[in-house]
Design a protein around this motif. Structure first.
Motif, PDB file in Angstrom:
ATOM      1  N   GLY A 125     -45.556  38.756  10.201  1.00  0.00           N
ATOM      2  CA  GLY A 125     -46.373  38.403  11.357  1.00  0.00           C
ATOM      3  C   GLY A 125     -46.648  39.674  12.134  1.00  0.00           C
ATOM      4  O   GLY A 125     -45.709  40.343  12.577  1.00  0.00           O
ATOM      5  N   ALA A 126     -47.913  40.024  12.289  1.00  0.00           N
ATOM      6  CA  ALA A 126     -48.276  41.251  13.013  1.00  0.00           C
ATOM      7  C   ALA A 126     -49.056  40.897  14.263  1.00  0.00           C
ATOM      8  O   ALA A 126     -49.971  40.067  14.225  1.00  0.00           O
ATOM      9  CB  ALA A 126     -49.124  42.159  12.121  1.00  0.00           C
ATOM     10  N   ASP A 127     -48.683  41.512  15.361  1.00  0.00           N
ATOM     11  CA  ASP A 127     -49.407  41.306  16.611  1.00  0.00           C
ATOM     12  C   ASP A 127     -49.361  42.578  17.445  1.00  0.00           C
ATOM     13  O   ASP A 127     -48.410  43.351  17.361  1.00  0.00           O
ATOM     14  CB  ASP A 127     -48.836  40.132  17.406  1.00  0.00           C
ATOM     15  N   ARG A 131     -40.923  38.323   9.058  1.00  0.00           N
ATOM     16  CA  ARG A 131     -40.652  39.606   9.715  1.00  0.00           C
ATOM     17  C   ARG A 131     -41.785  39.903  10.692  1.00  0.00           C
ATOM     18  O   ARG A 131     -42.967  39.916  10.315  1.00  0.00           O
ATOM     19  CB  ARG A 131     -40.558  40.712   8.668  1.00  0.00           C
ATOM     20  N   LEU A 132     -41.438  40.156  11.945  1.00  0.00           N
ATOM     21  CA  LEU A 132     -42.424  40.426  12.987  1.00  0.00           C
ATOM     22  C   LEU A 132     -42.671  41.924  13.090  1.00  0.00           C
ATOM     23  O   LEU A 132     -41.728  42.718  13.117  1.00  0.00           O
ATOM     24  CB  LEU A 132     -41.940  39.876  14.327  1.00  0.00           C
ATOM     25  N   LEU A 133     -43.956  42.277  13.160  1.00  0.00           N
ATOM     26  CA  LEU A 133     -44.358  43.677  13.273  1.00  0.00           C
ATOM     27  C   LEU A 133     -45.203  43.857  14.522  1.00  0.00           C
ATOM     28  O   LEU A 133     -46.189  43.135  14.717  1.00  0.00           O
ATOM     29  CB  LEU A 133     -45.206  44.098  12.074  1.00  0.00           C
ATOM     30  N   LEU A 134     -44.830  44.810  15.364  1.00  0.00           N
ATOM     31  CA  LEU A 134     -45.709  45.218  16.458  1.00  0.00           C
ATOM     32  C   LEU A 134     -46.721  46.162  15.830  1.00  0.00           C
ATOM     33  O   LEU A 134     -46.420  47.319  15.549  1.00  0.00           O
ATOM     34  CB  LEU A 134     -44.916  45.911  17.565  1.00  0.00           C
ATOM     35  N   ALA A 135     -47.896  45.635  15.529  1.00  0.00           N
ATOM     36  CA  ALA A 135     -48.873  46.403  14.758  1.00  0.00           C
ATOM     37  C   ALA A 135     -50.278  45.942  15.096  1.00  0.00           C
ATOM     38  O   ALA A 135     -50.508  44.789  15.462  1.00  0.00           O
ATOM     39  CB  ALA A 135     -48.613  46.245  13.263  1.00  0.00           C
ATOM     40  N   ASP A 136     -51.195  46.848  14.929  1.00  0.00           N
ATOM     41  CA  ASP A 136     -52.614  46.613  15.133  1.00  0.00           C
ATOM     42  C   ASP A 136     -53.213  46.158  13.806  1.00  0.00           C
ATOM     43  O   ASP A 136     -53.147  46.898  12.814  1.00  0.00           O
ATOM     44  CB  ASP A 136     -53.252  47.929  15.602  1.00  0.00           C
ATOM     45  N   VAL A 137     -53.772  44.959  13.766  1.00  0.00           N
ATOM     46  CA  VAL A 137     -54.316  44.456  12.496  1.00  0.00           C
ATOM     47  C   VAL A 137     -55.555  45.226  12.054  1.00  0.00           C
ATOM     48  O   VAL A 137     -56.003  45.065  10.927  1.00  0.00           O
ATOM     49  CB  VAL A 137     -54.607  42.941  12.531  1.00  0.00           C
ATOM     50  N   THR A 138     -56.082  46.097  12.916  1.00  0.00           N
ATOM     51  CA  THR A 138     -57.226  46.918  12.518  1.00  0.00           C
ATOM     52  C   THR A 138     -56.786  48.196  11.805  1.00  0.00           C
ATOM     53  O   THR A 138     -57.620  48.947  11.297  1.00  0.00           O
ATOM     54  CB  THR A 138     -58.110  47.276  13.732  1.00  0.00           C
TER      55      THR A 138
END
Length: 199
Positions: free
Chosen positions: A71-73, A92-99
């Motif tokens: 899960g990326a947000d 697994r959660l990711l602090l990430a930019d989907v771009t």
């Protein structure tokens, strides 16, 4: 960080704490949309712009214990709400930019994006980034738990033909980004566009 990203973070940070309480009945719509993807045991899937992680539980159920669920947000407060809800156990959660995803090309079997398309700053380019991380023949689901007309009414606006989710806009946008739309549903109770990664 670009102005687009700042606006998205500000919008969702202000709403993260009560997001799930505002939309308590969306669970079955999420489960149905995940089911429509036709995921298999062991598949690798990303919930792009996962927010509070409402899709993570049905995604985990679809891919089983041997699958990979990410899960990326972009918004830390939304990921914190996902953790408080215990959804980090499903993926697994990711602090990430989907771009600009921190993932290898072709490393996923599918991407699920709930409410995502309207928050992409450069939709064609950003959908191309999602195509980059999905294997050829992999899947993309663009989803919203209510349809375009119902969403416009909720937001106090009129539905317009230039809406990115309109089939006449979305189909060529996806085609220009490496995807081929295979089905399109826009009803009061859901919006779901499924696509296959070309190549």
């Amino acid at each position: 960080m670009s102005d687009d990203h700042t606006h998205v973070q500000e919008f969702f940070t202000a709403r993260a704490a009560d997001w799930d309480a505002r939309f308590p009945d969306d669970g079955p719509a999420y489960a149905a949309a995940v089911a429509a993807l036709g995921l298999c045991e062991g598949d690798r899937v990303l919930d792009a712009g996962c927010g509070t992680g409402r899709a993570l539980t049905p995604l985990r159920a679809a891919v089983g214990p041997s699958g990979v669920v990410l899960g990326a947000d972009l918004t830390p407060a939304m990921l914190e709400a996902a953790v408080r809800a215990g959804r980090d156990h499903d993926g697994r959660l990711l602090l990430a930019d989907v771009t600009a995803l921190p993932l290898r090309p072709g490393s996923l079997d599918a991407v699920f994006g709930a409410g995502l398309i309207s928050h992409l700053p450069h939709p064609e380019e950003n959908l191309r980034e999602l195509a980059r991380v999905v294997r050829p023949g992999g899947l993309l689901a663009l989803f919203h738990p209510i349809g375009r007309a119902a969403l416009a009414a909720r937001q106090g606006r009129r539905i317009t033909p230039d809406d990115l989710r309109a089939e006449s806009r979305l189909r060529p946008l996806l085609a220009g980004s490496g995807w081929r739309m295979t089905s399109y549903v826009d009803e009061d109770t859901r919006f779901l566009a499924l696509s296959v990664r070309e190549g």
